[in-house]
Design a protein around this motif. Structure first.
Motif, short mmCIF file in Angstrom:
data_model
loop_
_atom_site.label_atom_id
_atom_site.label_comp_id
_atom_site.label_asym_id
_atom_site.label_seq_id
_atom_site.Cartn_x
_atom_site.Cartn_y
_atom_site.Cartn_z
N LYS A 1 -7.21 18.52 2.29
CA LYS A 1 -6.04 18.00 1.43
C LYS A 1 -6.68 16.77 0.82
CE LYS A 1 -2.93 15.42 2.77
NZ LYS A 1 -1.67 14.77 3.30
N LEU A 2 -6.67 16.64 -0.80
CA LEU A 2 -7.29 15.29 -1.56
C LEU A 2 -6.06 14.75 -2.32
CD1 LEU A 2 -10.52 17.31 -2.95
CD2 LEU A 2 -10.30 15.55 -0.85
N GLN A 3 -5.68 13.54 -2.26
CA GLN A 3 -4.74 13.19 -3.12
C GLN A 3 -5.06 11.77 -3.63
OE1 GLN A 3 -1.53 13.17 0.00
NE2 GLN A 3 -1.14 10.94 -0.44
N ALA A 4 -4.39 11.26 -4.83
CA ALA A 4 -4.60 10.08 -5.28
C ALA A 4 -3.10 9.46 -5.82
CB ALA A 4 -5.25 10.15 -6.65
N GLY A 5 -2.94 8.35 -5.39
CA GLY A 5 -1.62 7.90 -5.91
C GLY A 5 -1.34 6.47 -5.95
N TYR A 6 -0.27 5.71 -6.17
CA TYR A 6 -0.20 4.35 -6.24
C TYR A 6 0.56 3.90 -4.83
CZ TYR A 6 1.16 -0.10 -8.12
OH TYR A 6 1.18 -1.62 -8.35
N SER A 7 -0.10 2.91 -4.14
CA SER A 7 0.65 2.00 -3.08
C SER A 7 1.15 0.98 -3.46
CB SER A 7 -0.64 2.03 -2.22
OG SER A 7 -0.14 1.06 -0.98
N LEU A 8 2.38 0.77 -3.10
CA LEU A 8 3.17 -0.49 -3.70
C LEU A 8 3.86 -1.20 -2.40
CD1 LEU A 8 4.55 -2.07 -5.87
CD2 LEU A 8 6.53 -0.91 -5.51
N ILE A 9 3.43 -2.37 -2.04
CA ILE A 9 3.92 -3.27 -0.96
C ILE A 9 4.55 -4.64 -1.53
CG2 ILE A 9 3.09 -4.45 1.17
CD1 ILE A 9 0.64 -2.84 1.11
N SER A 10 5.86 -4.66 -1.15
CA SER A 10 6.48 -5.73 -1.48
C SER A 10 7.17 -6.58 -0.47
CB SER A 10 7.73 -5.20 -2.48
OG SER A 10 8.45 -6.38 -2.72
N ASP A 11 6.76 -7.78 -0.11
CA ASP A 11 7.38 -8.90 0.75
C ASP A 11 7.70 -10.03 -0.09
OD1 ASP A 11 5.02 -9.87 0.61
OD2 ASP A 11 4.29 -9.54 2.59
N LYS A 12 7.42 -11.12 0.21
CA LYS A 12 7.17 -12.56 -0.52
C LYS A 12 6.81 -12.29 -2.17
CE LYS A 12 7.71 -15.09 3.38
NZ LYS A 12 6.86 -15.62 4.58
N ILE A 13 5.72 -11.40 -1.95
CA ILE A 13 5.07 -11.07 -3.34
C ILE A 13 4.89 -9.86 -3.27
CG2 ILE A 13 3.65 -13.26 -3.41
CD1 ILE A 13 1.30 -11.69 -2.54
N THR A 14 4.59 -9.04 -4.55
CA THR A 14 4.50 -7.64 -4.62
C THR A 14 3.27 -7.17 -5.19
OG1 THR A 14 6.93 -7.31 -5.31
CG2 THR A 14 5.37 -5.42 -5.86
N PHE A 15 2.52 -6.27 -4.34
CA PHE A 15 1.14 -6.00 -4.75
C PHE A 15 1.02 -4.39 -4.67
CE2 PHE A 15 0.74 -7.61 -0.65
CZ PHE A 15 0.15 -6.65 -0.01
N GLY A 16 0.03 -3.85 -5.32
CA GLY A 16 -0.12 -2.54 -5.52
C GLY A 16 -1.74 -2.27 -5.59
N GLY A 17 -1.81 -0.82 -5.55
CA GLY A 17 -3.32 -0.40 -5.49
C GLY A 17 -3.36 1.11 -6.00
N ILE A 18 -4.43 1.50 -6.53
CA ILE A 18 -4.55 3.08 -6.64
C ILE A 18 -5.05 3.50 -5.10
CG2 ILE A 18 -5.84 4.92 -7.63
CD1 ILE A 18 -4.00 3.10 -9.59
N GLN A 19 -4.44 4.60 -4.57
CA GLN A 19 -4.88 4.92 -3.39
C GLN A 19 -5.37 6.40 -3.50
OE1 GLN A 19 -1.74 6.46 -0.26
NE2 GLN A 19 -2.07 4.38 0.22
N PHE A 20 -6.62 6.70 -2.83
CA PHE A 20 -7.22 7.70 -2.45
C PHE A 20 -7.21 8.14 -1.13
CE2 PHE A 20 -9.07 5.56 -5.91
CZ PHE A 20 -8.92 6.38 -7.06
N LYS A 21 -6.98 9.74 -0.97
CA LYS A 21 -6.91 10.13 0.55
C LYS A 21 -7.58 11.32 0.66
CE LYS A 21 -2.56 7.86 2.41
NZ LYS A 21 -1.24 8.20 2.91
N VAL A 22 -8.36 11.72 1.70
CA VAL A 22 -8.78 12.97 2.22
C VAL A 22 -8.16 13.29 3.35
CG1 VAL A 22 -11.11 11.95 2.87
CG2 VAL A 22 -10.69 14.55 2.21
N GLY A 23 -7.86 14.63 3.67
CA GLY A 23 -7.24 14.78 4.95
C GLY A 23 -7.23 16.14 5.27
N PHE A 24 -6.46 16.53 6.22
CA PHE A 24 -6.42 18.04 6.99
C PHE A 24 -4.77 18.16 7.38
CE2 PHE A 24 -10.78 16.87 7.68
CZ PHE A 24 -11.47 18.02 7.02
N ILE A 25 -4.41 19.43 6.88
CA ILE A 25 -3.02 19.83 7.22
C ILE A 25 -3.13 20.81 8.50
CG2 ILE A 25 -1.03 20.93 6.40
CD1 ILE A 25 -1.51 19.76 3.62
N PHE A 26 -2.46 20.71 9.19
CA PHE A 26 -2.30 21.55 10.53
C PHE A 26 -1.11 22.37 10.49
CE2 PHE A 26 -4.98 17.92 11.53
CZ PHE A 26 -5.99 18.31 11.79
#
Length: 160
Positions: free
Chosen positions: A135-160
């Motif tokens: 599995k290959l994927q790309a997305g947007y990671s959003l984290i919000s606590d006292k401030i909000t920040f994000g980033g472009i996320q890339f993942k490689v993985g395996f599905i079982f």
């Protein structure tokens, strides 16, 4: 409070597992990834590496519903985080072994380091391709606590 959130996520996963029938099956994936942080409003945020695992039920090879846990490490500032999330993936078959998919993670992020005493909201929509068990994927990671920040996320993985 953190225990209650974890129990809610685990309850959703168990209800999903109980509702499974003969056409549905247990599925899991393990991903290794990298998040390239974006500068926003002059804030310097950190790139992160992460390892996640998601477990749930695959419905008719088209829909996956589950819950996951992982660890994220921001190596520039040396803080560690634990994401707890629910996950939904929709698959579109292109061939016998290849599928396109859209995925959404929604949950909480628990800081394991001294970065913050509060939990954070965690949201990550993504798109990808599955070839066999890879599995290959790309997305947007959003984290919000006292401030909000994000980033472009890339993942490689395996599905079982």
């Amino acid at each position: 409070m953190k225990v209650k959130r974890l129990l809610v996520i685990l309850t959703v996963l168990m209800i999903t597992a109980v509702s499974a029938n003969a056409q549905n099956r247990y599925s899991a994936d393990v991903d290794f990834g990298y998040t390239l942080s974006l500068k926003k409003w002059g804030l310097e945020t950190n790139d992160r590496i992460h390892l996640t695992t998601t477990h749930g039920i695959m419905f008719d090879e088209k829909l996956f519903v589950g819950a996951g846990v992982g660890v994220e490490y921001a190596y520039d500032s040396e803080f560690c985080m634990l994401p707890l999330y629910s996950n939904v993936k929709g698959f579109l078959a292109v061939s016998n072994k290849t599928s396109l998919f859209a995925s959404v993670d929604l949950g909480y992020l628990i800081y394991l380091s001294e970065y913050s005493e509060d939990d954070a909201f965690y949201f990550c929509p993504a798109v990808g391709v599955k070839v066999g068990k890879l599995k290959l994927q790309a997305g947007y990671s959003l984290i919000s606590d006292k401030i909000t920040f994000g980033g472009i996320q890339f993942k490689v993985g395996f599905i079982f």
